[in-house]
Design an enzyme around this catalytic site. Structure first.
Site, PDB file in Angstrom:
ATOM      1  N   TRP A  81       0.689  -1.265   0.107  1.00 38.59           N
ATOM      2  CA  TRP A  81       0.090  -0.089   0.015  1.00 38.59           C
ATOM      3  C   TRP A  81       0.881   1.265  -0.148  1.00 38.59           C
ATOM      4  O   TRP A  81       1.697   1.329   0.947  1.00 38.59           O
ATOM      5  CB  TRP A  81      -0.945   0.266   1.149  1.00 38.59           C
ATOM      6  CG  TRP A  81      -1.934  -1.041   1.643  1.00 38.59           C
ATOM      7  CD1 TRP A  81      -2.820  -1.138   0.949  1.00 38.59           C
ATOM      8  CD2 TRP A  81      -1.801  -1.995   2.472  1.00 38.59           C
ATOM      9  NE1 TRP A  81      -3.702  -2.431   1.158  1.00 38.59           N
ATOM     10  CE2 TRP A  81      -2.954  -3.015   2.262  1.00 38.59           C
ATOM     11  CE3 TRP A  81      -0.868  -2.557   3.610  1.00 38.59           C
ATOM     12  CZ2 TRP A  81      -3.043  -4.099   2.901  1.00 38.59           C
ATOM     13  CZ3 TRP A  81      -0.923  -3.748   3.944  1.00 38.59           C
ATOM     14  CH2 TRP A  81      -2.030  -4.373   3.967  1.00 38.59           C
ATOM     15  N   VAL A 122       4.976   1.029   7.005  1.00 36.63           N
ATOM     16  CA  VAL A 122       6.014  -0.027   6.585  1.00 36.63           C
ATOM     17  C   VAL A 122       6.369   0.288   5.056  1.00 36.63           C
ATOM     18  O   VAL A 122       7.633   0.498   4.668  1.00 36.63           O
ATOM     19  CB  VAL A 122       5.694  -1.458   6.868  1.00 36.63           C
ATOM     20  CG1 VAL A 122       6.854  -2.261   6.276  1.00 36.63           C
ATOM     21  CG2 VAL A 122       5.358  -1.690   8.229  1.00 36.63           C
ATOM     22  N   CYS A 123       5.389   0.506   4.204  1.00 38.05           N
ATOM     23  CA  CYS A 123       5.785   0.703   2.952  1.00 38.05           C
ATOM     24  C   CYS A 123       6.612   1.995   2.580  1.00 38.05           C
ATOM     25  O   CYS A 123       7.502   2.094   1.740  1.00 38.05           O
ATOM     26  CB  CYS A 123       4.496   0.607   1.880  1.00 38.05           C
ATOM     27  SG  CYS A 123       3.785  -1.049   1.997  1.00 38.05           S
ATOM     28  N   GLY A 124       5.924   3.124   3.416  1.00 37.47           N
ATOM     29  CA  GLY A 124       6.793   4.298   3.189  1.00 37.47           C
ATOM     30  C   GLY A 124       8.283   4.311   3.741  1.00 37.47           C
ATOM     31  O   GLY A 124       9.013   4.801   2.941  1.00 37.47           O
ATOM     32  N   LEU A 180      10.106   2.266   1.023  1.00 40.89           N
ATOM     33  CA  LEU A 180      10.372   3.046  -0.320  1.00 40.89           C
ATOM     34  C   LEU A 180      11.325   4.383   0.094  1.00 40.89           C
ATOM     35  O   LEU A 180      12.355   4.629  -0.952  1.00 40.89           O
ATOM     36  CB  LEU A 180       9.135   3.445  -1.001  1.00 40.89           C
ATOM     37  CG  LEU A 180       8.333   2.426  -1.512  1.00 40.89           C
ATOM     38  CD1 LEU A 180       7.085   2.992  -2.148  1.00 40.89           C
ATOM     39  CD2 LEU A 180       9.056   1.419  -2.530  1.00 40.89           C
TER      40      LEU A 180
END
Length: 149
Positions: free
Chosen positions: A38, A43-45, A48
């Site tokens: 997402w 976590v994804c932020g 990336l």
């Protein structure tokens, strides 16, 4: 799941700017394909952002980084701008998660991509690695895949 030694399957997705990126365009040189669940999640932020912070490492090794989620290209543009992302974020929005499904990186229950990374050389899968949905992948995993002898 896609296997080491196999060729990257055919696909065509738009990036955060509406530009079409194809698997054919990723079949020359070294490429890191990063599936993530997402945009705008914690976590994804962080994952990336870590890739962006280390983009020089990838660039020095002539590795192109692309990341794929089921988010829409307009959301990905906002996401990229908010994090200062300078690599392609690809929208696997419609048909929903088709590319993630082809890679074996789709969570049917949640309807999102899982955390799968694929390292390619000239369109051939050289290494794959994953992490749990709640755990970011390690920068060491990327370095090990790219710098292996």
């Amino acid at each position: 799941m896609i296997e080491t030694g196999s060729r990257l399957f055919d696909f065509s997705l738009e990036n955060q700017y509406g530009e079409t990126i194809t698997s054919t365009g990723l079949s020359d040189g070294r490429v890191l394909v990063v599936f993530y669940p997402w945009a705008f999640s914690r976590v994804c932020g962080s994952e990336l952002a870590l890739l962006q912070e280390n983009l020089g490492y990838f660039t020095e090794r002539l590795v192109r980084v692309v990341a794929i989620s089921v988010d829409h290209k307009f959301a990905l543009r906002n996401y990229a701008e908010s994090l200062g992302i300078q690599f392609d974020l690809l929208a696997d929005f419609w048909p929903h998660g088709r590319v993630a499904q082809l890679a074996g990186a789709f969570d049917e229950r949640q309807g999102v991509a899982t955390r799968l990374s694929i390292y390619l050389e000239d369109g051939i899968v050289r290494q794959t690695f994953t992490s749990a949905m709640t755990q970011p992948r390690s920068l060491d995993d990327y370095r090990n895949a790219i710098d292996r002898v």
